[in-house]
Enzyme design. Structure first.
Site, mmCIF file in Angstrom:
data_model
loop_
_atom_site.group_PDB
_atom_site.id
_atom_site.type_symbol
_atom_site.label_atom_id
_atom_site.label_comp_id
_atom_site.label_asym_id
_atom_site.label_seq_id
_atom_site.Cartn_x
_atom_site.Cartn_y
_atom_site.Cartn_z
ATOM 1 N N LYS A 44 0.856 -1.200 0.000
ATOM 2 C CA LYS A 44 0.000 0.000 0.000
ATOM 3 C C LYS A 44 0.885 1.241 0.000
ATOM 4 O O LYS A 44 1.947 1.259 0.621
ATOM 5 C CB LYS A 44 -0.895 -0.061 1.243
ATOM 6 C CG LYS A 44 -1.708 1.188 1.532
ATOM 7 C CD LYS A 44 -2.948 1.279 0.686
ATOM 8 C CE LYS A 44 -3.688 2.614 0.894
ATOM 9 N NZ LYS A 44 -4.372 3.066 -0.321
ATOM 10 N N ALA A 45 0.424 2.287 -0.675
ATOM 11 C CA ALA A 45 1.215 3.511 -0.813
ATOM 12 C C ALA A 45 1.730 4.014 0.530
ATOM 13 O O ALA A 45 0.987 4.077 1.515
ATOM 14 C CB ALA A 45 0.380 4.590 -1.478
ATOM 15 N N ASN A 68 -13.440 3.761 -5.043
ATOM 16 C CA ASN A 68 -12.807 4.027 -3.756
ATOM 17 C C ASN A 68 -12.279 5.444 -3.714
ATOM 18 O O ASN A 68 -11.879 6.003 -4.728
ATOM 19 C CB ASN A 68 -11.676 3.017 -3.490
ATOM 20 C CG ASN A 68 -10.350 3.501 -4.030
ATOM 21 O OD1 ASN A 68 -9.629 4.267 -3.384
ATOM 22 N ND2 ASN A 68 -10.017 3.076 -5.251
ATOM 23 N N LEU A 72 -5.128 7.451 0.454
ATOM 24 C CA LEU A 72 -3.750 7.098 0.847
ATOM 25 C C LEU A 72 -3.576 6.866 2.341
ATOM 26 O O LEU A 72 -2.560 7.262 2.924
ATOM 27 C CB LEU A 72 -2.762 8.177 0.359
ATOM 28 C CG LEU A 72 -2.698 8.390 -1.154
ATOM 29 C CD1 LEU A 72 -1.735 9.531 -1.484
ATOM 30 C CD2 LEU A 72 -2.244 7.125 -1.887
ATOM 31 N N CYS A 129 -2.908 8.792 -7.902
ATOM 32 C CA CYS A 129 -4.034 8.594 -6.985
ATOM 33 C C CYS A 129 -5.059 9.699 -7.226
ATOM 34 O O CYS A 129 -4.731 10.877 -7.114
ATOM 35 C CB CYS A 129 -3.575 8.610 -5.526
ATOM 36 S SG CYS A 129 -4.995 8.561 -4.410
ATOM 37 N N LYS A 164 3.620 4.747 -11.890
ATOM 38 C CA LYS A 164 2.223 4.303 -12.061
ATOM 39 C C LYS A 164 1.403 5.431 -12.666
ATOM 40 O O LYS A 164 1.270 6.511 -12.080
ATOM 41 C CB LYS A 164 1.637 3.850 -10.719
ATOM 42 C CG LYS A 164 0.260 3.206 -10.887
ATOM 43 C CD LYS A 164 -0.150 2.389 -9.676
ATOM 44 C CE LYS A 164 -1.487 1.709 -9.900
ATOM 45 N NZ LYS A 164 -1.909 0.915 -8.737
ATOM 46 N N GLY A 242 -5.779 -3.537 -14.268
ATOM 47 C CA GLY A 242 -7.104 -3.000 -14.545
ATOM 48 C C GLY A 242 -8.097 -4.118 -14.833
ATOM 49 O O GLY A 242 -8.180 -4.616 -15.947
ATOM 50 N N GLY A 243 -8.822 -4.529 -13.806
ATOM 51 C CA GLY A 243 -9.958 -5.431 -14.002
ATOM 52 C C GLY A 243 -9.647 -6.870 -14.311
ATOM 53 O O GLY A 243 -10.502 -7.595 -14.827
HETATM 54 O O1 DOR Z 1 -7.711 4.285 -6.518
HETATM 55 C C1 DOR Z 1 -6.771 4.560 -5.772
HETATM 56 N N1 DOR Z 1 -6.976 4.664 -4.447
HETATM 57 N N2 DOR Z 1 -5.536 4.763 -6.276
HETATM 58 C C2 DOR Z 1 -4.487 5.123 -5.517
HETATM 59 O O2 DOR Z 1 -3.408 5.339 -6.053
HETATM 60 C C3 DOR Z 1 -4.617 5.256 -4.088
HETATM 61 C C4 DOR Z 1 -5.909 4.784 -3.523
HETATM 62 C C5 DOR Z 1 -6.297 5.625 -2.319
HETATM 63 O O3 DOR Z 1 -5.655 5.448 -1.276
HETATM 64 O O4 DOR Z 1 -7.189 6.458 -2.432
#
Ligand code: DOR
Length: 304
Positions: A44-45, A68, A72, A129, A164, A242-243
């Site tokens: 995770k980031a 979503n 982050l 993101c 990314k 992607g999917g």
């Molecule tokens: O869709 C995403 N949600 N992409 C991201 O890079 C981060 C994540 C988030 O934490 O909102």
């Protein structure tokens, strides 16, 4: 059947890895299978300091996929290094660190923090993101800014950097070329596609953040198209995402030009999806006339 793929910094046993954010730091998944089976893991980031993310509701299921707006959420890079990485390092699997920030300096600092630890095989530079006001798309939609953050993170890292990319642009080829020129070792594409769901009762967007990122099968054709276009324009390898739900989806990404793939939303429906895809891929490749993963990469471009 040879499923292995060699990419900068990454000797993958097979081309399947869980996408960032869908796997956390692996503990939950290790109840289901041996993480060493995976091609790689993407964490995770990480940001410099802890982030609590956006207010809830921040996840919604739509008829076409998942939305979503997590924002982050993560415990901060030092906590990740101290508390989460030791567990993952027990497994024989390359670890890719997804990094994010609100400023170029923050990206650099996070990259430097990872440089101080061992066991990270590559950095995934998240400039895509859609759910944060500062950072994220701000860096990923402009080729010059994307190139600058790539250059600086590259200089602050001692491992290869995969950038990314976002689908929320019309100039993905220009952005991919700009980050390649700036020193990116590879690309991951795509991040989520911005979307919205409106609640009929409250007459308001369902997500507190209003906008979120759509993931799941609905975005697969967008991802395939982007991987296909970018493959023709750059020399660095592409990790497709992607999917993906089936081994056929994996093959489609390989044909488009991806050298490996990430699986995101499907993990939420079936936590065993990655090992299942690894098991099913050889028969799928053989069915369509391939003897290895490497052989299939880019074969969707043959007639041009
Ligand atoms: O869709 C995403 N949600 N992409 C991201 O890079 C981060 C994540 C988030 O934490 O909102």
């Amino acid at each position: 059947m040879n499923l292995s793929v060699k990419l900068p910094g990454l000797n993958l046993k097979n081309p399947i890895m869980p996408a960032s954010g869908c796997f956390s730091f692996g503990k939950e998944y290790s109840q289901f299978y041996d993480l060493s089976e995976l091609g790689a893991v993407v964490i995770k980031a990480a940001t410099l300091n802890e982030r609590l993310g956006n207010p809830t509701p921040r996840v919604a299921e739509t008829d076409s996929g998942m939305l979503n707006a997590i924002g982050l959420q993560n415990p901060g890079v030092e906590m990740i290094i101290d508390q989460e990485l030791p567990y993952l390092k027990k497994y024989d699997v390359p670890i890719i660190a997804n990094i994010a920030g609100s400023s170029i300096e923050e990206y650099e600092q996070v990259a430097r923090a990872f440089q101080r630890t061992d066991g990270i095989a590559a950095v995934e530079l998240n400039i895509s993101c859609p759910n944060v006001k500062e950072g994220g798309l701000q860096f990923g939609t402009n080729p010059d800014v994307a190139a600058e953050v790539t250059r600086r993170v590259k200089a602050a890292s001692n491992v290869p950097v995969y950038v990314k990319l976002t689908p929320n642009v019309t100039n993905v080829v220009e952005i991919a070329q700009a980050v390649e020129e700036a020193g990116a070792d590879g690309l991951t594409m795509i991040n989520s596609l911005t979307g919205m769901q409106i609640n009929l009762q409250s007459r308001r967007p369902l997500l507190a953040n209003k906008v979120g990122g759509l993931t799941g099968p609905a975005i697969k054709p967008v991802a395939i198209r982007m991987v296909y276009q970018v493959y023709q324009a750059v020399k660095i390898p592409i990790i497709g995402v992607g999917g993906i739900m089936t081994a056929e989806d994996v093959l489609e990404f390989l044909l488009a030009g991806a050298s490996a793939v990430q699986v995101g939303t499907a993990n939420f429906q079936n936590p065993m999806i990655c090992p299942e895809l690894i098991e099913q891929l050889p028969a799928c490749l053989a069915k369509y006339g391939f003897r290895s993963v490497e052989e299939a990469i880019g074969k969707g471009h043959q007639s041009e």
